[in-house]
Design a protein around this motif. Structure first.
Motif, short mmCIF file in Angstrom:
data_model
loop_
_atom_site.label_atom_id
_atom_site.label_comp_id
_atom_site.label_asym_id
_atom_site.label_seq_id
_atom_site.Cartn_x
_atom_site.Cartn_y
_atom_site.Cartn_z
N VAL A 131 0.81 -1.22 0.00
CA VAL A 131 0.00 0.00 0.00
C VAL A 131 0.84 1.27 0.00
N ALA A 132 2.16 1.15 0.28
CA ALA A 132 3.02 2.34 0.29
C ALA A 132 4.47 1.92 0.28
N GLU A 133 5.33 2.87 -0.13
CA GLU A 133 6.78 2.65 -0.14
C GLU A 133 7.47 3.90 0.39
N ALA A 134 8.62 3.70 1.01
CA ALA A 134 9.42 4.82 1.50
C ALA A 134 10.89 4.49 1.31
N GLY A 135 11.67 5.54 1.03
CA GLY A 135 13.09 5.33 0.77
C GLY A 135 14.00 5.65 1.93
N ASP A 136 13.44 6.13 3.04
CA ASP A 136 14.25 6.39 4.22
C ASP A 136 13.37 6.38 5.46
N GLY A 137 14.01 6.40 6.62
CA GLY A 137 13.27 6.28 7.87
C GLY A 137 12.34 7.43 8.16
N LEU A 138 12.72 8.63 7.78
CA LEU A 138 11.86 9.79 8.01
C LEU A 138 10.61 9.74 7.14
N ALA A 139 10.76 9.25 5.91
CA ALA A 139 9.62 9.18 4.99
C ALA A 139 8.55 8.23 5.51
N VAL A 140 8.97 7.13 6.10
CA VAL A 140 7.97 6.18 6.60
C VAL A 140 7.15 6.81 7.72
N LEU A 141 7.78 7.61 8.56
CA LEU A 141 7.05 8.26 9.65
C LEU A 141 6.00 9.23 9.11
N ARG A 142 6.32 9.89 8.00
CA ARG A 142 5.38 10.85 7.41
C ARG A 142 4.20 10.18 6.73
N GLN A 143 4.38 8.95 6.26
CA GLN A 143 3.36 8.29 5.45
C GLN A 143 2.44 7.35 6.22
N LEU A 144 2.75 7.06 7.46
CA LEU A 144 2.01 6.04 8.19
C LEU A 144 0.52 6.34 8.30
N ASP A 145 0.18 7.58 8.63
CA ASP A 145 -1.23 7.91 8.83
C ASP A 145 -2.05 7.70 7.56
N GLU A 146 -1.49 8.09 6.43
CA GLU A 146 -2.23 7.96 5.18
C GLU A 146 -2.24 6.52 4.67
N ALA A 147 -1.11 5.83 4.80
CA ALA A 147 -0.99 4.47 4.23
C ALA A 147 -1.74 3.43 5.06
N ARG A 148 -1.74 3.62 6.38
CA ARG A 148 -2.40 2.69 7.31
C ARG A 148 -2.01 1.22 7.07
#
Length: 220
Positions: free
Chosen positions: A30-47
């Motif tokens: 449901v989502a991808e991130a290229g670094d640790g900070l990006a994953v923190l920003r996307q968690l709420d939307e990606a669920r």
């Protein structure tokens, strides 16, 4: 459907993981991130239900990202499976202490990977044999300690077969290897291991191995 978020700084690796996970009928990326900070920003939307987390990344690494995720999302809400080429004991221990629910080498095959994701999503822990070996090595190399009599008493309640399986686990063998050694099915091996965990009050296989060593059990 189990919702999976991929976190890795290498696009080629994410593409390979996406293909493997996408082919599984119970999994969905449901989502991808290229670094640790990006994953923190996307968690709420990606669920996501499970985050597949690399350790070595720019910005903040997977261990720190896992630690920050756990500040707001306990394991009951979000599962984290660390996937890395680095399986030294310190990486394993840091990831588990930070709140990871499993640790798998990038050398794992597609079936091992998808099985681990499904297992972690169901509330279990997933540790590759190399991760178990790293935990064992760390415990063994620590300052020698006397056998814990309380733990020894718990392990005395195991059946001979359960004790054999536990001893093999402390050698870093996986279920298939233990099954071959004792002429059992992998399912039977896992049943013996689960019963042993229940009897000694270990929450997962890594703790079972650590308890066994403290109880005086060593690889045969």
């Amino acid at each position: 459907m189990i919702r999976v978020m991929l976190v890795d700084d290498q696009e080629m690796i994410r593409a390979g993981l996406r293909a493997i996970i996408g082919a599984h009928p119970e999994l969905e990326v449901v989502a991808e991130a290229g670094d640790g900070l990006a994953v923190l920003r996307q968690l709420d939307e990606a669920r996501p239900d499970v985050v597949l987390m690399d350790i070595r990344m720019p910005g903040i690494d997977g261990v720190e990202a896992t630690r920050r995720i756990r500040l707001t999302r306990p394991a009951e809400r979000l599962r984290i499976l660390v996937l890395t080429t680095f399986d030294q004991d310190e990486n394993v221990l840091q990831a588990l202490r930070a709140g990871a629910d499993g640790f798998l080498s990038k050398g794992a095959g597609p079936t091992e990977l998808t099985d681990a994701i499904v297992s972690v999503a169901a509330g279990d822990r997933a540790l590759s044999p190399s991760a178990v070996s790293a935990v064992v090595e760390h415990v063994v190399q620590q300052r020698a300690v006397d056998v814990d009599p309380a733990l020894a008493a718990r392990f005395a309640e195991l059946t001979p077969r359960e004790r054999e399986v536990v001893s093999a686990l402390t050698a870093g063998l996986d279920a298939a290897e233990i099954a071959e050694r004792f002429c059992l099915s992998p399912f039977t091996v896992k049943t013996h291991a689960n019963r042993a965990m229940t009897k000694v009050a270990a929450r997962d296989r890594a703790q079972l191995v650590a308890f066994a060593i403290r109880a005086g059990i060593r690889p045969d």
